[in-house]
Design a protein around this motif. Structure first.
Motif, PDB file in Angstrom:
ATOM      1  N   UNK A 375       0.845  -1.202   0.000  1.00  0.00           N
ATOM      2  CA  UNK A 375       0.000   0.000   0.000  1.00  0.00           C
ATOM      3  C   UNK A 375       0.876   1.246   0.000  1.00  0.00           C
ATOM      4  N   UNK A 376       1.908   1.239   0.842  1.00  0.00           N
ATOM      5  CA  UNK A 376       2.823   2.378   0.906  1.00  0.00           C
ATOM      6  C   UNK A 376       3.501   2.617  -0.437  1.00  0.00           C
ATOM      7  N   UNK A 377       3.941   1.520  -1.049  1.00  0.00           N
ATOM      8  CA  UNK A 377       4.629   1.674  -2.341  1.00  0.00           C
ATOM      9  C   UNK A 377       3.675   2.198  -3.407  1.00  0.00           C
ATOM     10  N   UNK A 378       2.438   1.672  -3.382  1.00  0.00           N
ATOM     11  CA  UNK A 378       1.448   2.122  -4.359  1.00  0.00           C
ATOM     12  C   UNK A 378       1.144   3.612  -4.153  1.00  0.00           C
ATOM     13  N   UNK A 379       1.042   4.012  -2.888  1.00  0.00           N
ATOM     14  CA  UNK A 379       0.780   5.427  -2.595  1.00  0.00           C
ATOM     15  C   UNK A 379       1.876   6.296  -3.203  1.00  0.00           C
ATOM     16  N   UNK A 380       3.133   5.855  -3.061  1.00  0.00           N
ATOM     17  CA  UNK A 380       4.246   6.628  -3.617  1.00  0.00           C
ATOM     18  C   UNK A 380       4.132   6.752  -5.135  1.00  0.00           C
ATOM     19  N   UNK A 381       3.801   5.626  -5.779  1.00  0.00           N
ATOM     20  CA  UNK A 381       3.678   5.629  -7.236  1.00  0.00           C
ATOM     21  C   UNK A 381       2.603   6.628  -7.675  1.00  0.00           C
ATOM     22  N   UNK A 382       1.495   6.652  -6.918  1.00  0.00           N
ATOM     23  CA  UNK A 382       0.368   7.502  -7.317  1.00  0.00           C
ATOM     24  C   UNK A 382       0.605   8.978  -7.009  1.00  0.00           C
ATOM     25  N   UNK A 383       1.605   9.236  -6.145  1.00  0.00           N
ATOM     26  CA  UNK A 383       1.861  10.632  -5.769  1.00  0.00           C
ATOM     27  C   UNK A 383       2.569  11.401  -6.876  1.00  0.00           C
ATOM     28  N   UNK A 384       2.980  10.661  -7.899  1.00  0.00           N
ATOM     29  CA  UNK A 384       3.712  11.230  -9.030  1.00  0.00           C
ATOM     30  C   UNK A 384       3.036  12.505  -9.555  1.00  0.00           C
ATOM     31  N   UNK A 385       3.772  13.612  -9.508  1.00  0.00           N
ATOM     32  CA  UNK A 385       3.198  14.884  -9.963  1.00  0.00           C
ATOM     33  C   UNK A 385       3.000  14.915 -11.469  1.00  0.00           C
ATOM     34  N   UNK A 386       3.664  14.016 -12.169  1.00  0.00           N
ATOM     35  CA  UNK A 386       3.593  14.026 -13.625  1.00  0.00           C
ATOM     36  C   UNK A 386       2.295  13.492 -14.199  1.00  0.00           C
ATOM     37  N   UNK A 387       1.398  12.956 -13.351  1.00  0.00           N
ATOM     38  CA  UNK A 387       0.160  12.379 -13.874  1.00  0.00           C
ATOM     39  C   UNK A 387      -0.668  13.445 -14.581  1.00  0.00           C
ATOM     40  N   UNK A 388      -1.124  13.130 -15.787  1.00  0.00           N
ATOM     41  CA  UNK A 388      -1.894  14.108 -16.549  1.00  0.00           C
ATOM     42  C   UNK A 388      -3.317  14.221 -16.001  1.00  0.00           C
ATOM     43  N   UNK A 389      -3.841  13.084 -15.536  1.00  0.00           N
ATOM     44  CA  UNK A 389      -5.203  13.091 -15.011  1.00  0.00           C
ATOM     45  C   UNK A 389      -5.121  12.973 -13.493  1.00  0.00           C
ATOM     46  N   UNK A 390      -5.873  13.815 -12.807  1.00  0.00           N
ATOM     47  CA  UNK A 390      -5.826  13.777 -11.341  1.00  0.00           C
ATOM     48  C   UNK A 390      -7.224  13.544 -10.772  1.00  0.00           C
ATOM     49  N   UNK A 391      -7.630  12.292 -10.651  1.00  0.00           N
ATOM     50  CA  UNK A 391      -8.967  12.012 -10.133  1.00  0.00           C
ATOM     51  C   UNK A 391      -9.146  12.613  -8.746  1.00  0.00           C
ATOM     52  N   UNK A 392     -10.363  13.102  -8.486  1.00  0.00           N
ATOM     53  CA  UNK A 392     -10.629  13.768  -7.213  1.00  0.00           C
ATOM     54  C   UNK A 392     -10.435  12.825  -6.027  1.00  0.00           C
TER      55      UNK A 392
END
Ligand SMILES: Nc1ncnc2c1ncn2[C@@H]1O[C@H](COP(=O)(O)OP(=O)(O)O)[C@@H](O)[C@H]1O
Ligand SMILES: [Mg+2]
Length: 877
Positions: A375-392
């Motif tokens: 879960x921690x690792x996944x959270x880090x991956x999703x924190x990526x500022x480069x994501x073009x789409x940012x779901x609410x």
């Protein structure tokens, strides 16, 4: 002992009592007779009771879960009566021949399971309860294996749909409600899951107090405003959980209130008919769920099934879910990373629940460790500022998966690499983690070295090189000398004390060995009890975080579902639907996901995509066309697209714009329902009545060959009137497939009714199904053609063609067009065609053919014969 047993049995008359005796769980009297039959195990006898022998059967304690699961699946409930003290404690308490205290430590019922071996990893297991207060009904349900808890106000009418959605493993009903006809009929599909309870257990005041105590609040309002009936239902569930868990109530989330219009209403018949989570044969193959499920974790699979069973009705909420899916669709690399990590996520929801009821083991702690680390690792991956789409929803998900490091580190430091199933087997704390434990283990290991030295010493002194010091669980450490070597020395001269004589060897001990053994035993006991203490501490640390761990578990499940829906969307080229308020329904290039997959598997050619537009002015489609042309497939695919869209998934289409569907209905004419003991036609009519009474302007109704189950004119009249009612009164969106092409006449009068037909091509006397939906009406039904395809004897086919020709010449068409203005005047009865009872004429041609030997014919003779045969055929039109 029998007195103790009978006392337990008196308190559990409705349960099979598993009574612990040594290494077995035994059953007695009627329980033994029942269980031996259900489990196919031997029935024996033991002792006497009131002059008669007592029937008995038993299962080994170490493997009793396997037997339990078989009993539970057959609908039995089992009370586990175990020892609550050991023999030594009993002796201390009551001296010499004391009977060990036993008590029921748990009642196992279908709705209160927590063990992995008794549960399906990919399905929820709900305990549901229905209650009534002040004239209202309330339904509550919880999953003890995950701690989820919800409730909603309900009506008797909507009860069937709600139960079909939940598929409860067990349903608690107060006697008073069970006696009501409407409730009894709504719950009749759940008879095997029913647990009737005295109405007093559903008292709403007691329930309120019980819930306030359980959740430590002064007033339940903190969690939402509940009706009395809802509170009574929730309270009854908690009461039942306490009862079955012998007082240990596992962590439950506070009941969340579900608005009854928050989800798309789908009644039981529609669910069956669309084969959402269960196929018509009861299995999982060929269901929508089985076809689309790409989830990687048990909690993900359960969440997907839950969503599929309850699509949403609020466009904004649907869009929030869709945003997550879109993110995973667009970001390919992210999706791959997610799936790789999710594959390693264990079922932390169920592990946590087991730990919280004291039924967890070291591997459950490891599941928390591994799951929370991922879960921690996944959270880090999703924190990526480069994501073009940012779901609410993303920040909340990331938040609940982050900051579990302290617990993960603690568990990582404490747990060994290889873990036993049960804590009492010991050996699960990592060496180097606890100094005191290491010391005790060192002592134990040193003593083992001492024993090895002792063995060498005895070999020397006795001169028996094959002498061994062994250990077993019955007599502990002992010296073993083979029979052949016994004559070579005098055992007593070496201080050997005889223990046991076997066929091939004799066993001894010595004072020295007994000493060491005692030391090892004490060290091992001390080590184990220290390990168990550390185990409890680790559990306490986890439970302290229970709410956050549960939230992380939910976040992981939600991400698993979003990623899985993205995966199938990409694989199958699905599209993001647009969900709006209003009553549009515009699908282009729609496909049926299950039929398409089946065609591909059987290599039977490509699926033909079809449009469907039920906008204003064309909201009812009348679909005619021959059998096997694809009518049912087209109808269902549009219902499935609506469902997939409203669970927040992509849909099998090129584009889809859908005004929220509040209720979905799907019926097939004359569905076989013999199992439920109703005539098929009666069922068809009962179900049709439900639709006409319930469908609103926001509903989607799918009627497939309604009226098929009765005589032609009856059926046609019913189909006719139903269609008018849907169009004029319900004003819903509807797809109406029929083989009564006469219904096309209605199109001129009902302005929003649009006739459509399945296109077929006639080619060289064959009919080819194009599976294309086109405006217009079918002029014939090609039933006889299908009969021919199915292999009906040629004579029957030919005869049927004749009869059809005769029928069509009757005055039926005139009668039918008159009906469009004047209903229901079905006066015309078919005139019996002449010669109906005569022998089949086609056989004449056949008979003639049989007499021919082609080898003997010249080409000219063959041609003449062909002309002659041709002459015998009935004229065409
Ligand atoms: N759009 C389609 N593309 C390809 N094959 C189809 C399509 N629709 C239906 N079929 C095939 O035709 C068969 C019969 O379809 P079905 O919908 O049951 O016909 P009907 O209801 O008109 O009798 C299906 O089992 C499927 O194999
Ligand atoms: Mg059909």
């Amino acid at each position: 002992m029998m007195r103790q047993y009978l006392d337990v049995k008196r308190r559990h008359p409705d349960h099979l009592v598993f009574y612990r005796m040594g290494d077995f769980f035994e059953m007695f009297f009627d329980d033994a007779v029942t269980a031996s039959k259900a489990l196919n195990i031997t029935l024996t006898r033991r002792g006497q009771h009131d002059g008669a022998e007592i029937p008995m059967c038993g299962v080994p304690a170490h493997s009793h879960e396997a037997y339990l699961s078989r009993l539970i699946r057959q609908g039995f409930k089992v009370a586990i009566c175990d020892q609550t003290e050991d023999a030594a404690e009993a002796r201390k308490r009551a001296g010499g021949k004391a009977l060990v205290n036993r008590d029921v430590v748990r009642v196992i019922t279908p709705g209160t399971l927590t063990e992995d071996s008794l549960l399906d990893a990919r399905a929820h297991n709900y305990l549901a309860g229905l209650s009534e207060a002040q004239g209202d009904l309330g339904l509550a349900w919880l999953d003890l294996s995950t701690g989820s808890f919800a409730t909603q106000p309900i009506t008797a009418e909507a009860l069937g749909a709600a139960l079909a959605r939940l598929e409860p493993g067990e349903l608690l009903l107060p006697d008073r409600l069970l006696a009501r006809d409407d409730i009894a009929s709504a719950t009749q599909d759940w008879k095997t899951a029913l647990t009737p309870m005295p109405s007093s257990r559903f008292d709403s005041d007691n329930a309120r107090k019980r819930l306030e105590r359980l959740f430590g609040v002064a007033a339940l309002d903190a969690f939402g405003s509940f009706t009395r009936a809802e509170i009574a239902a929730c309270g009854a569930l908690v009461d039942y959980v306490e009862l079955t868990q012998a007082g240990k109530v596992p962590a439950l989330s506070p009941p969340s209130r579900e608005r009854d219009d928050a989800v798309m209403a789908i009644d039981p018949a529609t669910r069956r008919n669309l084969e959402l989570t269960r196929a018509l044969d009861g299995g999982r193959d060929g269901t929508l769920l089985a076809t689309i499920d790409r989830t990687l974790t048990g909690p993900g699979a359960r969440l997907l099934a839950e969503r599929l069973a309850a699509p949403l009705t609020e466009p904004a909420a649907i869009a929030r879910r869709l945003d997550l899916v879109t993110l995973m669709v667009e970001a390919t690399a992210l999706r791959d990373t997610m799936r790789e990590k999710l594959r390693r996520v264990p079922d932390i929801e169920r592990a946590l629940q087991r730990l919280s009821v004291g039924r967890g083991g070291p591997r459950d702690l490891a599941a928390l460790r591994d799951g929370l680390r991922q879960a921690g690792e996944i959270a880090l991956v999703l924190q990526d500022d480069g994501l073009r789409i940012k779901p609410a929803e993303l920040p909340t998900l990331i938040e609940s998966m982050s900051d579990h490091t302290p617990l993960v580190d603690k568990l990582t430091a404490a747990l060994a690499d290889d873990l036993p199933l049960l804590a009492r087997d010991g050996g699960f704390i990592r060496p180097g983690h606890a100094a005191e434990l290491d010391e005790l283990r060192g002592l134990r290991d040193d003593s083992r070295r001492t024993i090895a030295a002792m063995e060498a010493k005895y070999r020397d002194s006795t001169g028996v090189s094959s002498l061994k010091i062994r250990h077993n669980n019955v007599i502990g450490y002992h010296i073993e000398i083979t029979q052949a070597n016994l004559g070579r020395f005098e055992p007593t001269g070496h201080g050997f004390i005889h223990r046991q004589t076997m066929a091939s060897a004799t066993r001894y001990t010595t004072g020295e060995l007994a000493d060491i053994e005692g030391k090892i035993g004490r060290a091992a006991d001390a080590a184990l009890s220290l390990e168990l203490k550390l185990f409890e501490e680790l559990i306490a640390a986890a439970i302290f975080q229970a709410t956050r761990i549960a939230a992380a578990g939910r976040a992981l499940a939600a991400l698993d579902v979003a990623t899985a829906l993205a995966e199938i969307a990409v694989d199958e080229r699905w599209t993001r639907p647009v969900i709006v308020e209003g009553s549009e329904f515009a699908i282009t290039g729609g496909r049926h996901p299950v039929v398409e997959a089946a065609l591909r598997k059987q290599r039977e050619g490509a699926f033909v995509a079809n449009d469907c537009d039920l906008g204003a002015g064309r909201r009812v489609w009348l679909l005619t066309g021959p059998n096997m042309a694809g009518k049912s497939t087209f109808l269902r695919q549009n219902a499935l697209i609506a469902i997939l869209a409203q669970i927040g998934g992509y849909v099998p289409a090129e584009s889809a714009r859908i005004g929220v569907v509040d209720r979905l209905f799907s019926r097939v004419g004359a569905a076989d329902d013999l199992a439920r003991g109703r005539s098929t036609f009666m069922v068809e009519m009962v179900e049709t009545a439900a639709i006409l009474n319930q469908a609103t302007a926001r509903s989607l109704v799918i009627l497939d060959e309604i009226g098929r189950g009765t005589a032609t004119f009856d059926g046609l009249s019913i189909a006719w009137a139903t269609l008018e009612h849907l169009h004029e009164v319900n004003c819903c969106r509807a797809l109406f497939a029929t083989h009564y092409h006469e219904l096309g006449a209605l199109a001129s009068r009902l302005e929003a009714l649009k006739p459509h037909t399945m296109r077929v091509k006639e080619w060289q006397n064959e009919v080819i199904f194009l599976h294309e939906v086109a405006p217009g009406a079918a002029d014939r039904s090609y039933g006889i053609h299908v009969a021919k395809l199915a292999g009906l004897p040629q004579a029957v086919v030919t005869r049927a063609e004749e009869v059809l020709a005769a029928l069509e010449k009757g005055d039926q068409s005139g009668a039918v067009s008159r009906l469009a203005d004047d209903l229901p005047l079905f006066a015309a009865a078919p005139t019996r065609p002449k010669g109906l009872s005569e022998g089949p004429r086609a056989s004449l041609v056949e008979a003639e053919l049989r007499t021919v030997n082609p080898d003997e014919l010249t080409p000219k003779q063959a041609l003449d014969l062909l002309y002659a045969l041709r002459q015998r055929l009935p004229p065409r039109d």
